[in-house]
Scaffold this motif. Structure first.
Motif, PDB file in Angstrom:
ATOM      1  N   UNK A 157      23.062  24.648 -37.047  1.00  0.00           N
ATOM      2  CA  UNK A 157      21.896  25.530 -36.956  1.00  0.00           C
ATOM      3  C   UNK A 157      21.564  25.837 -35.512  1.00  0.00           C
ATOM      4  N   UNK A 158      21.530  24.795 -34.678  1.00  0.00           N
ATOM      5  CA  UNK A 158      21.147  25.006 -33.276  1.00  0.00           C
ATOM      6  C   UNK A 158      22.073  26.039 -32.633  1.00  0.00           C
ATOM      7  N   UNK A 159      23.370  25.866 -32.860  1.00  0.00           N
ATOM      8  CA  UNK A 159      24.315  26.795 -32.234  1.00  0.00           C
ATOM      9  C   UNK A 159      24.160  28.194 -32.800  1.00  0.00           C
ATOM     10  N   UNK A 160      23.863  28.275 -34.092  1.00  0.00           N
ATOM     11  CA  UNK A 160      23.715  29.602 -34.689  1.00  0.00           C
ATOM     12  C   UNK A 160      22.515  30.326 -34.093  1.00  0.00           C
ATOM     13  N   UNK A 161      21.456  29.591 -33.791  1.00  0.00           N
ATOM     14  CA  UNK A 161      20.286  30.229 -33.201  1.00  0.00           C
ATOM     15  C   UNK A 161      20.548  30.611 -31.739  1.00  0.00           C
ATOM     16  N   UNK A 162      21.180  29.702 -31.010  1.00  0.00           N
ATOM     17  CA  UNK A 162      21.442  29.981 -29.595  1.00  0.00           C
ATOM     18  C   UNK A 162      22.324  31.212 -29.434  1.00  0.00           C
ATOM     19  N   UNK A 163      23.336  31.306 -30.299  1.00  0.00           N
ATOM     20  CA  UNK A 163      24.278  32.421 -30.152  1.00  0.00           C
ATOM     21  C   UNK A 163      23.891  33.604 -31.024  1.00  0.00           C
ATOM     22  N   UNK A 164      22.842  33.449 -31.791  1.00  0.00           N
ATOM     23  CA  UNK A 164      22.392  34.493 -32.728  1.00  0.00           C
ATOM     24  C   UNK A 164      23.518  34.940 -33.631  1.00  0.00           C
ATOM     25  N   UNK A 165      24.255  33.981 -34.098  1.00  0.00           N
ATOM     26  CA  UNK A 165      25.378  34.327 -34.967  1.00  0.00           C
ATOM     27  C   UNK A 165      25.533  33.292 -36.056  1.00  0.00           C
ATOM     28  N   UNK A 166      25.699  33.774 -37.272  1.00  0.00           N
ATOM     29  CA  UNK A 166      25.709  32.899 -38.438  1.00  0.00           C
ATOM     30  C   UNK A 166      27.020  32.127 -38.621  1.00  0.00           C
ATOM     31  N   UNK A 167      28.032  32.472 -37.841  1.00  0.00           N
ATOM     32  CA  UNK A 167      29.331  31.838 -38.073  1.00  0.00           C
ATOM     33  C   UNK A 167      29.684  30.800 -37.024  1.00  0.00           C
ATOM     34  N   UNK A 168      28.737  30.508 -36.149  1.00  0.00           N
ATOM     35  CA  UNK A 168      29.065  29.578 -35.070  1.00  0.00           C
ATOM     36  C   UNK A 168      28.633  28.165 -35.430  1.00  0.00           C
ATOM     37  N   UNK A 169      29.480  27.220 -35.203  1.00  0.00           N
ATOM     38  CA  UNK A 169      29.161  25.795 -35.339  1.00  0.00           C
ATOM     39  C   UNK A 169      30.168  25.040 -34.491  1.00  0.00           C
ATOM     40  N   UNK A 170      29.971  23.723 -34.311  1.00  0.00           N
ATOM     41  CA  UNK A 170      30.819  23.014 -33.343  1.00  0.00           C
ATOM     42  C   UNK A 170      32.324  23.200 -33.518  1.00  0.00           C
ATOM     43  N   UNK A 171      32.834  23.295 -34.756  1.00  0.00           N
ATOM     44  CA  UNK A 171      34.289  23.450 -34.849  1.00  0.00           C
ATOM     45  C   UNK A 171      34.738  24.900 -34.700  1.00  0.00           C
ATOM     46  N   UNK A 172      33.836  25.884 -34.927  1.00  0.00           N
ATOM     47  CA  UNK A 172      34.258  27.274 -34.693  1.00  0.00           C
ATOM     48  C   UNK A 172      33.917  27.742 -33.284  1.00  0.00           C
ATOM     49  N   UNK A 173      33.203  26.924 -32.517  1.00  0.00           N
ATOM     50  CA  UNK A 173      32.894  27.317 -31.143  1.00  0.00           C
ATOM     51  C   UNK A 173      33.736  26.554 -30.139  1.00  0.00           C
ATOM     52  N   UNK A 197      32.155  28.436 -23.753  1.00  0.00           N
ATOM     53  CA  UNK A 197      31.997  29.372 -24.874  1.00  0.00           C
ATOM     54  C   UNK A 197      30.828  30.320 -24.621  1.00  0.00           C
ATOM     55  N   UNK A 198      29.683  29.754 -24.193  1.00  0.00           N
ATOM     56  CA  UNK A 198      28.505  30.582 -23.987  1.00  0.00           C
ATOM     57  C   UNK A 198      28.710  31.560 -22.818  1.00  0.00           C
ATOM     58  N   UNK A 199      29.341  31.055 -21.749  1.00  0.00           N
ATOM     59  CA  UNK A 199      29.629  31.926 -20.615  1.00  0.00           C
ATOM     60  C   UNK A 199      30.550  33.065 -21.037  1.00  0.00           C
ATOM     61  N   UNK A 200      31.507  32.743 -21.862  1.00  0.00           N
ATOM     62  CA  UNK A 200      32.448  33.743 -22.360  1.00  0.00           C
ATOM     63  C   UNK A 200      31.704  34.809 -23.167  1.00  0.00           C
ATOM     64  N   UNK A 201      30.799  34.330 -24.024  1.00  0.00           N
ATOM     65  CA  UNK A 201      30.030  35.252 -24.874  1.00  0.00           C
ATOM     66  C   UNK A 201      29.200  36.204 -24.032  1.00  0.00           C
ATOM     67  N   UNK A 202      28.619  35.667 -22.929  1.00  0.00           N
ATOM     68  CA  UNK A 202      27.782  36.515 -22.080  1.00  0.00           C
ATOM     69  C   UNK A 202      28.579  37.656 -21.460  1.00  0.00           C
ATOM     70  N   UNK A 230      15.780  26.269 -22.965  1.00  0.00           N
ATOM     71  CA  UNK A 230      15.972  25.977 -24.383  1.00  0.00           C
ATOM     72  C   UNK A 230      17.463  25.981 -24.727  1.00  0.00           C
ATOM     73  N   UNK A 231      18.168  26.953 -24.169  1.00  0.00           N
ATOM     74  CA  UNK A 231      19.615  26.995 -24.426  1.00  0.00           C
ATOM     75  C   UNK A 231      20.279  25.730 -23.868  1.00  0.00           C
ATOM     76  N   UNK A 232      19.869  25.334 -22.674  1.00  0.00           N
ATOM     77  CA  UNK A 232      20.432  24.131 -22.064  1.00  0.00           C
ATOM     78  C   UNK A 232      20.168  22.912 -22.940  1.00  0.00           C
TER      79      UNK A 232
END
Lengths: 328, 324
Positions: B70-86, B126-131, B225-227
């Motif tokens: 959930x935390x990752x999905x909110x941070x990335x605003x994406x429903x498909x992100x979680x520790x093994x897919x990120x 991952x987050x830097x890449x997304x940005x 919050x992201x940190x």
């Protein structure tokens, strides 16, 4: 031990293609290394039928780890070997010798390096058995590895392997001595054991799991019973090496435990690193009441066992067994 | 009709969680029955050193991986992100491998610290890449993560092959709870603490989930919050990866199911996310424990099958709303 071999096969194919090219080019290393007069050959029985091998093979490639120790005992020094598969102890001279080419591992064999070594005999099989056809284009391949698939064939296979190598390298006497040592150790172990139950364990990745699929062959030569053998998990079961909870072992309450320490076999640590012992010790709370733990009836196979598995390894294992059982 | 699952969902989840926990405590290789539990000291002992640790490990790991999802999905605003897919879990695995190569005899705590550090760094990659990726539609983001994870995973495999640790890697990567007894699961308490902490800061993640602009407008220090989120995810994933290995898809299926039924209020959802995660993992572990008894299949194997099906159906469902 099933592994992905796709990349390895591709590597193998590429190397064979290269071989084809050099053959077209005409000049080959092998021709330069060989003598002009055709060498004398002898025919020996192998796992792939009769094979003609040179009677005085001098440039030998050693691929089958079950025969490393025997080759060494017979005075054979290879021109190429998979250095990563060499046991940690006792093979420092081979590993450090620059003149012995490293052919990688069975997962990623370096067949070019092997070809450059211009062998006149390749002792193959076991982990390298799928490359036999490719290798046969370089030099005769002697695959005399004991049969790991047929139940009950391993021990006889060890004897045959040793005798055949003795014949090929003209060292029948040494070979006979090795077999005699093995027979003596096995007989002693058979007499020392009396139908006790045993848990065959494999310590790998920081876990203790069932290791019957790999070291179950040990029981061919002794009077012991695998405590999980009756669970309809015969040698062919794919679940033979699946996870096993410590409490399940406690429930089965075997009299003895024999451990193959895979973690230690591949460990690069120089210090007194004993993964299996510390793993077992950490389970004292669960195993404290079991027969094997309370009576300290645990046999740790030589840490190199995973990389040796040859007749010397089994001789040592049987010596360990008869010693441990006689002491109790 | 929409109200029906919403009304009965909490009760059903609690009931399932309690039932499965009881089953997890009573099913296993050592014969422990109610009767024996009352009178037999050996069975009581085994209950405390084997069953309870294993069940707690399952509960903590499941809750942690679901909450991380959930935390990752909110941070990335994406429903498909979680520790093994990120890639987070793969980075933790690489960290574990690194310490195995450098110092195989290292204490578990040292292994964990390295795995957490790697997970932390990997999540930032991952987050830097997304940005830097302009197209942020719902499929590109997880694809980037899966791709990064695959690169890290392949590198790990290459390293493991070079150092002859492939079997060690696969033994530990396959995510099993079969070896979990007292003395092996304790680090997972840290993952449990992360879950509880997540509950207290849940509202901030909910706001962060609205995007950087909105979050900043309502007075949230978005970067902080992201940190915080990345730190929590790295801690929980690192610990879980070292103790039990990869637990795929849990963080993906569970949060999505819960928000489909209950909506997107994280503080309200979080306990249900954790509880549903526990239900899923306990069920998978119990299946693995029983189908080939006395041997066991790792829970992650069963979860992988269930998760793959769920992932595909989620993607197909999403396609209606997204013009990708």
């Amino acid at each position: 031990m099933k592994l992905s071999r796709t990349s390895a096969s591709i590597g193998g194919l590429a190397a064979v293609a290269l071989l084809g090219l050099t053959a077209c080019g005409g000049s080959t290393d092998a021709a330069e290394a060989g003598t002009d007069t055709p060498a004398e050959t002898i025919t020996v029985e192998t796992n792939n039928g009769p094979v003609e091998v040179p009677a005085d093979a001098e440039r030998v490639v050693a691929l089958d780890n079950t025969s490393f120790a025997t080759l060494k005992a017979l005075g054979v020094e290879p021109v190429a070997a998979p250095k990563q598969l060499l046991p940690n102890n006792g093979f420092e001279d081979w590993r450090d010798d620059e003149a012995i080419a490293d052919v990688g591992t069975h997962r990623e064999p370096n067949l070019e390096a092997l070809n450059e070594a211009a062998p006149d005999l390749i002792v193959g099989g076991y982990r390298f058995s799928e490359y036999t056809d490719d290798l046969a284009k370089i030099a005769p391949v002697l695959d005399v590895t004991p049969d790991a698939e047929t139940p009950g064939a391993w021990l006889d296979g060890l004897r045959t392997q040793t005798e055949t190598l003795g014949t090929v390298f003209g060292a029948e006497e040494q070979a006979a001595e090795i077999v005699a040592d093995f027979d003596a150790a096995q007989t002693a172990a058979e007499e020392a054991t009396d139908g006790e139950t045993v848990f065959l364990a494999n310590a790998s990745g920081g876990k203790i799991d069932n290791g019957a699929g790999r070291i179950g062959r040990l029981l061919e030569g002794v009077n012991l019973e695998d405590v999980f053998a009756s669970e309809d998990l015969d040698g062919e079961s794919v679940h033979n090496d699946s996870g096993l909870a410590p409490e399940t072992v406690a429930e089965a309450d075997p009299d003895w435990m024999i451990v193959m320490d895979r973690d230690a076999a591949v460990s690069t640590a120089e210090d007194e690193f004993t993964p299996a012992q510390s793993l077992v010790a950490a389970l004292e709370n669960v195993w404290g009441e079991t027969t094997f733990f309370a009576g300290d009836q645990i046999i740790y196979l030589n840490t190199d066992f995973y990389k040796t598995e040859g007749i010397q390894a089994y001789t040592e294992a049987y010596e360990q067994i008869s010693e441990a059982f006689s002491a109790n | 009709m929409r109200n029906l699952p919403t009304r009965y969902f909490p009760a059903a989840v609690v009931l399932a969680a309690v039932g499965l926990t009881a089953a997890s405590l009573l099913v296993g290789g050592y014969s422990i029955t109610f009767e024996k539990l009352l009178h037999d000291p050996a069975a009581q002992h085994m209950f405390f050193v084997s069953r309870i640790p294993r069940t707690l490990a399952l509960i903590f790991a499941a809750a942690a991986m679901s909450v991380c999802g959930v935390i990752m999905q909110l941070i990335t605003q994406n429903k498909f992100v979680e520790p093994t897919t990120a890639g987070t879990a793969q980075w933790a695995g690489l960290g574990m491998l690194a310490i195995l190569i450098v110092d195989p005899g290292a204490a578990p705590m040292a292994k964990m610290a390295v795995a957490i550090a790697f997970a932390f760094a990997g999540t930032w990659v991952f987050i830097a890449f997304l940005n830097r990726v302009r197209v942020k539609n719902s499929l590109v983001v997880p694809l980037v993560g899966i791709m990064l994870g695959a690169v890290v995973g392949s590198f790990s495999t290459f390293l493991a092959g070079t150092f002859d640790l492939l079997q060690t890697m696969s033994a530990w990567r396959s995510g099993g709870f079969s070896g979990i007894v007292e003395g092996f699961y304790e680090p997972l308490w840290l993952a449990a603490v992360v879950c509880v902490a997540a509950y207290f800061v849940a509202d901030r993640f909910t706001v962060a989930g609205l995007g950087r602009d909105v979050a900043t407008n309502v007075g949230l220090h978005y970067g902080r919050v992201v940190f915080l989120g990345v730190t929590m995810v790295a801690l929980a994933t690192g610990v879980t990866t070292v103790v039990v290995g990869f637990i795929p898809f849990l963080g993906l299926i569970v949060p999505n199911l819960v928000s489909m039924i209950l909506g997107d209020d994280l503080r309200r959802n979080l306990p249900w996310v954790a509880a549903l995660g526990v239900v899923f993992l306990l069920a998978c572990d119990l299946i693995g424990r029983t189908i080939i008894a006395p041997m066991e299949l790792p829970a992650s194997v069963i979860l992988g099958v269930v998760g793959a099906v769920a992932f595909i159906s989620l993607v197909l469902r999403q396609r209606k709303h997204v013009n990708a």
